[in-house]
Design a protein around this motif. Sequence first.
Motif, PDB file in Angstrom:
ATOM      1  N   VAL A 209     -30.500  26.179  60.670  1.00 13.51           N
ATOM      2  CA  VAL A 209     -31.774  25.611  60.284  1.00 13.51           C
ATOM      3  C   VAL A 209     -32.767  26.746  60.157  1.00 13.51           C
ATOM      4  CG1 VAL A 209     -32.468  25.163  62.668  1.00 13.51           C
ATOM      5  CG2 VAL A 209     -33.541  23.884  60.801  1.00 13.51           C
ATOM      6  N   ARG A 210     -33.630  26.617  59.171  1.00 15.95           N
ATOM      7  CA  ARG A 210     -34.583  27.686  58.902  1.00 15.95           C
ATOM      8  C   ARG A 210     -35.913  27.092  58.476  1.00 15.95           C
ATOM      9  NH1 ARG A 210     -33.828  32.400  54.290  1.00 15.95           N
ATOM     10  NH2 ARG A 210     -35.575  33.709  54.915  1.00 15.95           N
ATOM     11  N   ASP A 211     -36.999  27.616  59.014  1.00 14.50           N
ATOM     12  CA  ASP A 211     -38.336  27.195  58.621  1.00 14.50           C
ATOM     13  C   ASP A 211     -38.676  27.854  57.282  1.00 14.50           C
ATOM     14  OD1 ASP A 211     -41.129  26.955  58.249  1.00 14.50           O
ATOM     15  OD2 ASP A 211     -41.395  26.620  60.399  1.00 14.50           O
ATOM     16  N   ILE A 212     -38.868  27.019  56.263  1.00 10.14           N
ATOM     17  CA  ILE A 212     -39.135  27.539  54.910  1.00 10.14           C
ATOM     18  C   ILE A 212     -40.517  27.106  54.425  1.00 10.14           C
ATOM     19  CG2 ILE A 212     -36.699  27.617  54.271  1.00 10.14           C
ATOM     20  CD1 ILE A 212     -37.191  24.989  52.704  1.00 10.14           C
ATOM     21  N   THR A 213     -41.420  26.836  55.360  1.00  8.65           N
ATOM     22  CA  THR A 213     -42.744  26.350  54.976  1.00  8.65           C
ATOM     23  C   THR A 213     -43.446  27.328  54.055  1.00  8.65           C
ATOM     24  OG1 THR A 213     -42.891  25.188  57.089  1.00  8.65           O
ATOM     25  CG2 THR A 213     -44.946  25.504  55.841  1.00  8.65           C
ATOM     26  N   GLU A 214     -43.495  28.602  54.479  1.00  7.80           N
ATOM     27  CA  GLU A 214     -44.183  29.593  53.659  1.00  7.80           C
ATOM     28  C   GLU A 214     -43.507  29.740  52.304  1.00  7.80           C
ATOM     29  OE1 GLU A 214     -43.511  29.957  56.866  1.00  7.80           O
ATOM     30  OE2 GLU A 214     -45.575  29.878  57.600  1.00  7.80           O
ATOM     31  N   ARG A 215     -42.167  29.742  52.315  1.00 10.36           N
ATOM     32  CA  ARG A 215     -41.455  29.879  51.040  1.00 10.36           C
ATOM     33  C   ARG A 215     -41.722  28.682  50.132  1.00 10.36           C
ATOM     34  NH1 ARG A 215     -35.121  29.972  51.280  1.00 10.36           N
ATOM     35  NH2 ARG A 215     -35.262  27.808  50.633  1.00 10.36           N
ATOM     36  N   THR A 216     -41.759  27.478  50.734  1.00 11.08           N
ATOM     37  CA  THR A 216     -42.035  26.284  49.943  1.00 11.08           C
ATOM     38  C   THR A 216     -43.425  26.342  49.335  1.00 11.08           C
ATOM     39  OG1 THR A 216     -40.570  24.980  51.362  1.00 11.08           O
ATOM     40  CG2 THR A 216     -42.157  23.766  50.002  1.00 11.08           C
ATOM     41  N   GLU A 217     -44.389  26.814  50.143  1.00 14.09           N
ATOM     42  CA  GLU A 217     -45.746  26.940  49.622  1.00 14.09           C
ATOM     43  C   GLU A 217     -45.797  27.950  48.487  1.00 14.09           C
ATOM     44  OE1 GLU A 217     -47.988  27.917  53.059  1.00 14.09           O
ATOM     45  OE2 GLU A 217     -48.110  25.851  53.800  1.00 14.09           O
ATOM     46  N   ARG A 218     -45.036  29.049  48.651  1.00 12.28           N
ATOM     47  CA  ARG A 218     -44.995  30.023  47.558  1.00 12.28           C
ATOM     48  C   ARG A 218     -44.351  29.423  46.312  1.00 12.28           C
ATOM     49  NH1 ARG A 218     -43.383  33.593  51.716  1.00 12.28           N
ATOM     50  NH2 ARG A 218     -41.209  33.473  50.989  1.00 12.28           N
ATOM     51  N   GLU A 219     -43.280  28.639  46.542  1.00 14.12           N
ATOM     52  CA  GLU A 219     -42.614  28.018  45.402  1.00 14.12           C
ATOM     53  C   GLU A 219     -43.550  27.041  44.693  1.00 14.12           C
ATOM     54  OE1 GLU A 219     -39.195  26.264  47.152  1.00 14.12           O
ATOM     55  OE2 GLU A 219     -38.011  28.127  47.131  1.00 14.12           O
ATOM     56  N   ARG A 220     -44.327  26.292  45.497  1.00 13.92           N
ATOM     57  CA  ARG A 220     -45.272  25.366  44.873  1.00 13.92           C
ATOM     58  C   ARG A 220     -46.350  26.125  44.110  1.00 13.92           C
ATOM     59  NH1 ARG A 220     -46.404  20.557  49.321  1.00 13.92           N
ATOM     60  NH2 ARG A 220     -44.378  19.520  49.091  1.00 13.92           N
ATOM     61  N   ALA A 221     -46.799  27.229  44.727  1.00 17.61           N
ATOM     62  CA  ALA A 221     -47.795  28.040  44.017  1.00 17.61           C
ATOM     63  C   ALA A 221     -47.203  28.597  42.732  1.00 17.61           C
ATOM     64  CB  ALA A 221     -48.282  29.174  44.920  1.00 17.61           C
ATOM     65  N   LEU A 222     -45.923  29.016  42.834  1.00 19.11           N
ATOM     66  CA  LEU A 222     -45.268  29.537  41.632  1.00 19.11           C
ATOM     67  C   LEU A 222     -45.100  28.438  40.597  1.00 19.11           C
ATOM     68  CD1 LEU A 222     -43.856  31.802  40.129  1.00 19.11           C
ATOM     69  CD2 LEU A 222     -41.745  31.223  41.346  1.00 19.11           C
ATOM     70  N   GLU A 223     -44.768  27.211  41.043  1.00 21.92           N
ATOM     71  CA  GLU A 223     -44.622  26.110  40.114  1.00 21.92           C
ATOM     72  C   GLU A 223     -45.951  25.783  39.440  1.00 21.92           C
ATOM     73  OE1 GLU A 223     -42.921  23.456  37.765  1.00 21.92           O
ATOM     74  OE2 GLU A 223     -41.881  24.817  39.136  1.00 21.92           O
ATOM     75  N   GLU A 224     -47.034  25.863  40.204  1.00 23.73           N
ATOM     76  CA  GLU A 224     -48.340  25.642  39.618  1.00 23.73           C
ATOM     77  C   GLU A 224     -48.647  26.734  38.596  1.00 23.73           C
ATOM     78  OE1 GLU A 224     -52.113  24.239  38.683  1.00 23.73           O
ATOM     79  OE2 GLU A 224     -50.340  23.298  39.556  1.00 23.73           O
ATOM     80  N   THR A 225     -48.257  27.963  38.954  1.00 24.55           N
ATOM     81  CA  THR A 225     -48.442  29.060  38.004  1.00 24.55           C
ATOM     82  C   THR A 225     -47.629  28.810  36.741  1.00 24.55           C
ATOM     83  OG1 THR A 225     -48.806  30.614  39.816  1.00 24.55           O
ATOM     84  CG2 THR A 225     -48.237  31.549  37.678  1.00 24.55           C
TER      85      THR A 225
END
Length: 743
Positions: A209-225
Amino acid sequence: MSSDSLTPALRETRALFAKAGIPLTTTEVAADLDLGRRSTYERLERLVERGELETKKVGSSARVWWRNPPDRDDTEDATVARRSSSPTDDTAFEVDTGAELLQLALEAADIGIWELDLETEASPTRSPHHDRIFGYDEPLEEWGIERFLEHVHRDDRERVARSLDEAFETGEWALRCRIIRRDGERRWIETHGGFAFEDDEPVRAVGTVRDITERTERERALEETRRQYRTLVEHFPNGAVALVDEACRYLSFGGTLEGNTSVPRTELEGKPIYDVLPPAVAEVVGPHYEAALEGDSATFEATIDDRSYRFHFVPVRDDDGEVFAAMGMSQDVTEQKEREALLRSAKSQLEALNSLHEVVSDITDAVIEQSSREEIEEIVCQRLADSESYTSAWIGDVDVRRQVVTIRAGAGVEDRVDETTITVDPSGRGRHDPEGRALREGETRVLQNAGSDSGLAGECGFEAAAAIPIAHGGTHYGVLCVYTDRPNAFTDDERAVIGQLGEVVGHAIAAIERQRALLSDEVRELEFQINDFFAPVAESPDVAGTITHERAVPAGDGVFLEYGTVTGAALEAMEAAVASDAVPHWQSVQILRTDGETRQFELTLVDPPMFSTITGYGGYIEAARIEDGDYYMRVHLPPSADVRHVVESIREAYPGVELVSQRQVDRGRAAEGIGGVVFDLLTDRQRTSLEVAYYAGYFAWPRDSTGEEVADSLGVAAPTFHQHLRTAQRRLIRVVFDDADAA
């Protein structure tokens, strides 16, 4: 390999691992070297290849690197002595070292591990970081699936539970979900795992198990970009915008690829640029994408396949200033540069012809501001007629059926031109007049010192005339005729300048027509007839029966698949035409279904001149049939299409063809319906697979054609056909249900 053979850069990188066994992440090494992640990654890979470092992938995308402890003395005496003195200590050292390395690697990657006894539903083995992910500073005494699901966000709980149930069938799972930590904080996690089986029954589960909160936020930011970039692409004129990741893989692409090769967006995204781009494009953009990933921007112009492009490359950074992607933009400036060159040349000539300069400049500025072809033509004629240099002007195009010129706009001509017939027939009266010659030959023609017997100019009392073909990009839009009372007008310099009006007006009309073709429901309808079509192969030219054209689907490489129905003796005539090569582009025919006397067929055509010409102008065959041996065809073309060229091209293939009628009609948009929406969502291959499957009877029950037969018609493997078909079906169904939900 000795470290002495390493380059200074590799020795510098290896020195960071002075303490053996301690793993470092790529980000940590890049920070110590003050180097980009891509260059750092390449150095580390080379050290692994030389045996200097070890590496391991942790999680879904992270990786750690470390240097093993120095080799122990491997001489026989030393080995015997070590084993005899303390064998258990040696084994314990290796186990402890391996466990420490694994723990360090997992901690460095923020990964927790756990094991679950399926009989007791207890998790006796967990890493400390596992419980910390869920908000517990100290490990809990008990942990199981029930406690895990309690932490899963309620909106994700049903999906997660279903995924775990499905894992009992597949033997493994991988999922993302939201959790609520002990302190109430919401986080994103990623978990992977699998089952251990005994006698085909799962007895134990092991996972990470891995905490991917920051990565998910980056992915969402990238998706918005990406969304913002996609919006930019949709409004980006005549070019392309793309994002690539650190491995130079396309994250997104929109617009038109540079050069003459067309590669669909779906074949670019997710692929390395050097694997999918044509070499001529890759060698231009590749180095600049790599430079942008290192933080460098670039703006330049380059030529690809005889087209000029302006490029911009910039690095894309996160909130910490780290480069995580690169953006490239290109714009086809060929026509712009050609126009600039044209204007520069025109300016040098116009400076010597002040009066004409004012007229041409005024017209050029005026036509750019107009919104319709009629307005452009009216203003050109009016400005020329109002000038001091010219008396009259008009614009006309060809009535193909009658081979005469029809007037579209005019100024200063009153009724004199309307009362005169201007022919484009080279054997008819007035064959030497400049107006007809300009249309036939596509070049500016001039008449000076016109007498009373010098055609239209002389009949109307003008002293000189110039006829300038209006054309752009190989499409002819008519002729501009200018008259003057100056006997020696239209000398070389004046002729060169006024001749440019044809291209200026043609370019303006082309832009208007392109926009009109997209927005207007009006099309140009042509009707053709060929009598005794089967005369070369049939005993009697009157072949009883009818062949009806329903659809022609382009299959690539000049191949078209035509579908339709045939009745009576027309089938034998069709088969005879294929067998005898009487119609060279008819390659093969097969019957798909028989319904009484009506048979549905698939006719394979190779480089058919009619289809190629018609589709090349953006047109299509609205209806076609061969009835009792006579061929009837109705074609729809965009308003800007060169009808004369279309007719001549068809006549070259079928000398006996007759153009029966020509008119403007409204095609209407109601018929497009859902098809227009879906086809915008499909690639060419997906649309072709869907159309051929439909017309070949793949969806009929029982099926008229199998998947393998349809794939064979398309010249592709069966799995490839099914892949394209499934994707097209899924997108079609999505549109249906989206529309239903919206309703």
